[in-house]
Each structure stands twice: as C-alpha cells, then as structure tokens.
Motif scaffolding. Structure first.
Motif, PDB file in Angstrom:
ATOM      1  N   LEU A   1       0.828  -1.207   0.000  1.00  0.00           N
ATOM      2  CA  LEU A   1       0.000   0.000   0.000  1.00  0.00           C
ATOM      3  C   LEU A   1       0.863   1.258   0.000  1.00  0.00           C
ATOM      4  O   LEU A   1       0.601   2.203  -0.746  1.00  0.00           O
ATOM      5  CB  LEU A   1      -0.935  -0.007   1.211  1.00  0.00           C
ATOM      6  N   ALA A   2       1.908   1.259   0.833  1.00  0.00           N
ATOM      7  CA  ALA A   2       2.789   2.425   0.911  1.00  0.00           C
ATOM      8  C   ALA A   2       3.494   2.662  -0.413  1.00  0.00           C
ATOM      9  O   ALA A   2       3.588   3.805  -0.880  1.00  0.00           O
ATOM     10  CB  ALA A   2       3.810   2.236   2.036  1.00  0.00           C
ATOM     11  N   PHE A   3       3.990   1.603  -1.025  1.00  0.00           N
ATOM     12  CA  PHE A   3       4.683   1.776  -2.297  1.00  0.00           C
ATOM     13  C   PHE A   3       3.757   2.362  -3.357  1.00  0.00           C
ATOM     14  O   PHE A   3       4.120   3.310  -4.057  1.00  0.00           O
ATOM     15  CB  PHE A   3       5.259   0.439  -2.786  1.00  0.00           C
ATOM     16  N   ILE A   4       2.576   1.803  -3.488  1.00  0.00           N
ATOM     17  CA  ILE A   4       1.637   2.284  -4.512  1.00  0.00           C
ATOM     18  C   ILE A   4       1.259   3.739  -4.264  1.00  0.00           C
ATOM     19  O   ILE A   4       1.294   4.573  -5.182  1.00  0.00           O
ATOM     20  CB  ILE A   4       0.393   1.367  -4.568  1.00  0.00           C
ATOM     21  N   LEU A   5       0.896   4.060  -3.026  1.00  0.00           N
ATOM     22  CA  LEU A   5       0.485   5.434  -2.733  1.00  0.00           C
ATOM     23  C   LEU A   5       1.627   6.429  -2.894  1.00  0.00           C
ATOM     24  O   LEU A   5       1.450   7.500  -3.485  1.00  0.00           O
ATOM     25  CB  LEU A   5      -0.090   5.531  -1.321  1.00  0.00           C
ATOM     26  N   ILE A   6       2.801   6.084  -2.381  1.00  0.00           N
ATOM     27  CA  ILE A   6       3.932   7.015  -2.481  1.00  0.00           C
ATOM     28  C   ILE A   6       4.329   7.215  -3.936  1.00  0.00           C
ATOM     29  O   ILE A   6       4.560   8.346  -4.378  1.00  0.00           O
ATOM     30  CB  ILE A   6       5.129   6.499  -1.648  1.00  0.00           C
ATOM     31  N   TYR A   7       4.393   6.134  -4.697  1.00  0.00           N
ATOM     32  CA  TYR A   7       4.817   6.250  -6.092  1.00  0.00           C
ATOM     33  C   TYR A   7       3.859   7.108  -6.901  1.00  0.00           C
ATOM     34  O   TYR A   7       4.275   8.023  -7.607  1.00  0.00           O
ATOM     35  CB  TYR A   7       4.945   4.853  -6.713  1.00  0.00           C
ATOM     36  N   PHE A   8       2.569   6.837  -6.785  1.00  0.00           N
ATOM     37  CA  PHE A   8       1.617   7.592  -7.600  1.00  0.00           C
ATOM     38  C   PHE A   8       1.391   9.003  -7.083  1.00  0.00           C
ATOM     39  O   PHE A   8       1.150   9.920  -7.871  1.00  0.00           O
ATOM     40  CB  PHE A   8       0.302   6.824  -7.724  1.00  0.00           C
ATOM     41  N   MET A   9       1.456   9.204  -5.771  1.00  0.00           N
ATOM     42  CA  MET A   9       1.269  10.565  -5.258  1.00  0.00           C
ATOM     43  C   MET A   9       2.476  11.442  -5.570  1.00  0.00           C
ATOM     44  O   MET A   9       2.308  12.615  -5.909  1.00  0.00           O
ATOM     45  CB  MET A   9       0.977  10.542  -3.760  1.00  0.00           C
ATOM     46  N   THR A  10       3.706  10.908  -5.480  1.00  0.00           N
ATOM     47  CA  THR A  10       4.870  11.715  -5.840  1.00  0.00           C
ATOM     48  C   THR A  10       4.893  11.989  -7.337  1.00  0.00           C
ATOM     49  O   THR A  10       5.320  13.054  -7.763  1.00  0.00           O
ATOM     50  CB  THR A  10       6.187  11.029  -5.429  1.00  0.00           C
ATOM     51  N   ASP A  11       4.423  11.035  -8.107  1.00  0.00           N
ATOM     52  CA  ASP A  11       4.362  11.254  -9.550  1.00  0.00           C
ATOM     53  C   ASP A  11       3.353  12.344  -9.893  1.00  0.00           C
ATOM     54  O   ASP A  11       3.583  13.167 -10.778  1.00  0.00           O
ATOM     55  CB  ASP A  11       3.993   9.948 -10.259  1.00  0.00           C
ATOM     56  N   GLY A  12       2.236  12.369  -9.184  1.00  0.00           N
ATOM     57  CA  GLY A  12       1.215  13.383  -9.443  1.00  0.00           C
ATOM     58  C   GLY A  12       1.557  14.749  -8.882  1.00  0.00           C
ATOM     59  O   GLY A  12       1.070  15.761  -9.368  1.00  0.00           O
ATOM     60  N   MET A  13       2.375  14.798  -7.837  1.00  0.00           N
ATOM     61  CA  MET A  13       2.695  16.081  -7.196  1.00  0.00           C
ATOM     62  C   MET A  13       3.905  16.774  -7.804  1.00  0.00           C
ATOM     63  O   MET A  13       4.138  17.941  -7.530  1.00  0.00           O
ATOM     64  CB  MET A  13       2.951  15.870  -5.706  1.00  0.00           C
ATOM     65  N   THR A  14       4.681  16.079  -8.581  1.00  0.00           N
ATOM     66  CA  THR A  14       5.873  16.687  -9.164  1.00  0.00           C
ATOM     67  C   THR A  14       5.686  16.874 -10.658  1.00  0.00           C
ATOM     68  O   THR A  14       4.686  16.472 -11.232  1.00  0.00           O
ATOM     69  CB  THR A  14       7.108  15.796  -8.898  1.00  0.00           C
ATOM     70  N   ASP A  15       6.689  17.441 -11.258  1.00  0.00           N
ATOM     71  CA  ASP A  15       6.610  17.732 -12.685  1.00  0.00           C
ATOM     72  C   ASP A  15       7.152  16.605 -13.556  1.00  0.00           C
ATOM     73  O   ASP A  15       7.581  16.821 -14.671  1.00  0.00           O
ATOM     74  CB  ASP A  15       7.349  19.033 -12.995  1.00  0.00           C
ATOM     75  N   GLY A  16       7.144  15.425 -13.059  1.00  0.00           N
ATOM     76  CA  GLY A  16       7.582  14.286 -13.858  1.00  0.00           C
ATOM     77  C   GLY A  16       8.795  13.620 -13.236  1.00  0.00           C
ATOM     78  O   GLY A  16       9.279  13.973 -12.172  1.00  0.00           O
ATOM     79  N   GLY A  17       9.277  12.632 -13.927  1.00  0.00           N
ATOM     80  CA  GLY A  17      10.426  11.888 -13.419  1.00  0.00           C
ATOM     81  C   GLY A  17       9.948  10.643 -12.689  1.00  0.00           C
ATOM     82  O   GLY A  17       8.832  10.581 -12.195  1.00  0.00           O
ATOM     83  N   THR A  18      10.817   9.670 -12.633  1.00  0.00           N
ATOM     84  CA  THR A  18      10.455   8.447 -11.940  1.00  0.00           C
ATOM     85  C   THR A  18      11.064   8.457 -10.541  1.00  0.00           C
ATOM     86  O   THR A  18      12.225   8.802 -10.361  1.00  0.00           O
ATOM     87  CB  THR A  18      10.944   7.211 -12.711  1.00  0.00           C
ATOM     88  N   TYR A  19      10.268   8.081  -9.602  1.00  0.00           N
ATOM     89  CA  TYR A  19      10.701   8.037  -8.208  1.00  0.00           C
ATOM     90  C   TYR A  19      10.577   6.605  -7.688  1.00  0.00           C
ATOM     91  O   TYR A  19      10.249   6.383  -6.537  1.00  0.00           O
ATOM     92  CB  TYR A  19       9.857   8.986  -7.365  1.00  0.00           C
ATOM     93  N   LEU A  20      10.865   5.662  -8.562  1.00  0.00           N
ATOM     94  CA  LEU A  20      10.703   4.258  -8.216  1.00  0.00           C
ATOM     95  C   LEU A  20      11.624   3.851  -7.063  1.00  0.00           C
ATOM     96  O   LEU A  20      11.175   3.248  -6.086  1.00  0.00           O
ATOM     97  CB  LEU A  20      10.970   3.378  -9.440  1.00  0.00           C
ATOM     98  N   THR A  21      12.890   4.199  -7.149  1.00  0.00           N
ATOM     99  CA  THR A  21      13.844   3.801  -6.116  1.00  0.00           C
ATOM    100  C   THR A  21      13.505   4.432  -4.775  1.00  0.00           C
ATOM    101  O   THR A  21      13.512   3.756  -3.747  1.00  0.00           O
ATOM    102  CB  THR A  21      15.273   4.200  -6.522  1.00  0.00           C
ATOM    103  N   ARG A  22      13.186   5.696  -4.776  1.00  0.00           N
ATOM    104  CA  ARG A  22      12.835   6.364  -3.517  1.00  0.00           C
ATOM    105  C   ARG A  22      11.505   5.852  -2.962  1.00  0.00           C
ATOM    106  O   ARG A  22      11.340   5.770  -1.759  1.00  0.00           O
ATOM    107  CB  ARG A  22      12.780   7.866  -3.709  1.00  0.00           C
ATOM    108  N   SER A  23      10.588   5.501  -3.829  1.00  0.00           N
ATOM    109  CA  SER A  23       9.311   4.951  -3.368  1.00  0.00           C
ATOM    110  C   SER A  23       9.507   3.591  -2.712  1.00  0.00           C
ATOM    111  O   SER A  23       8.912   3.302  -1.666  1.00  0.00           O
ATOM    112  CB  SER A  23       8.331   4.826  -4.529  1.00  0.00           C
TER     113      SER A  23
END
Length: 156
Positions: free
Chosen positions: A68-90
């Motif tokens: 749950l944390a991975f899915i929410l963090i990944y998609f929320m950071t993707d939606g809140m920023t101007d792009g880029g992948t945050y897979l490792t940090r998520s």
C-alpha cells in the motif's frame, strides 16, 4: 482516545521517514510530504492496523502495508511533481515504513486492539480417527471383499 494516540504515532513516524527519504527530490515540498503522510497514514491505519492485523499475523499486515505504501507514495509523488520516476525512492520509503510497521503492530496489538481472549481458538492437539469396514474393499468401495464373500457363501 487509544486510536487517536496510535494514529498520531503512525502519522508522525511516517512523516519523519518520508521527509528524510523524499526531501531533496525536486518538486516534493514539506506540504506534499505532509499530505502523503496524512493520506497514507489514514488508509494504512484503517486497512492494515484495524482490519488486517486482527485477522492475520504481524508479517502479513506489514507486507500489506509495504504494498500500500509503495503504490500510494509512487503515484502521489508522480502526481505532485513535474515528472520523473521516483521508483527507487518509493521502494526505499515503503521499506522503511514496513520496518516501522513491524514494531508499530506490536504496540497496536498490546494497547489499541480489544482483548482477543474471548475469540474461539482452534484446538491444539487434534486426534483424528477413522474406521474401516471388513465388508468393503479399500480400493473399490462397491466391490465386497473376498472374506465377506466366503462367509456369506457358506450361508447360501
């Protein structure tokens, strides 16, 4: 009051961990981390701590919290920023939260969840017994054994 205290502990820990891991990423601000922590803490507390934890083990609930944390963090950071992948940090943030959840679940079971002593427990020492008939062949239930035929043949 116990749930408020438990949620506050969960929120503060999630906020600190997410801020330490996600801070410095371009576009993720203090307010964004606050919103992610609030949404993640609310959903994870209801689903993971109040629903899954009483029905499963600590490990299963922690793994569900990781997903749950991975899915929410990944998609929320993707939606809140101007792009880029945050897979490792998520993934790193979800792992850090999962480790915290392993200890937090112990606290929740001891202090927040109702006493589960009245829950019916399965017997520990089960002794199953079976009966076998001399009249029925073990491999072919419709075929009678030879011994039964011999006994009945004498009666005929």
């Amino acid at each position: 009051m116990k749930h408020v205290k438990a949620f506050a502990i969960k929120f503060v820990a999630a906020f600190v961990l997410l801020y330490l891991i996600l801070a410095g990423v371009q576009g993720i601000t203090f307010g964004d981390v606050f919103i992610i922590s609030l949404v993640l803490g609310s959903i994870a507390y209801v689903i993971g701590d109040l629903f899954l934890l009483p029905r499963t083990s600590n490990t299963v609930a922690a793994l569900a919290d990781f997903g749950l944390a991975f899915i929410l963090i990944y998609f929320m950071t993707d939606g809140m920023t101007d792009g880029g992948t945050y897979l490792t940090r998520s993934i790193l943030a979800a792992l850090a939260l999962m480790v915290f959840e392993l200890f937090f679940h112990r606290y929740v079971v001891r202090n927040t969840l109702p006493n589960r002593s009245n829950v019916r427990k399965a017997p520990v020492n089960l002794q199953y017994q079976t009966e076998a008939s001399e009249q029925i062949h073990p491999e072919f239930p419709t075929k009678l054994t030879d011994e039964f035929h011999l006994k009945n043949r004498d009666k005929e």
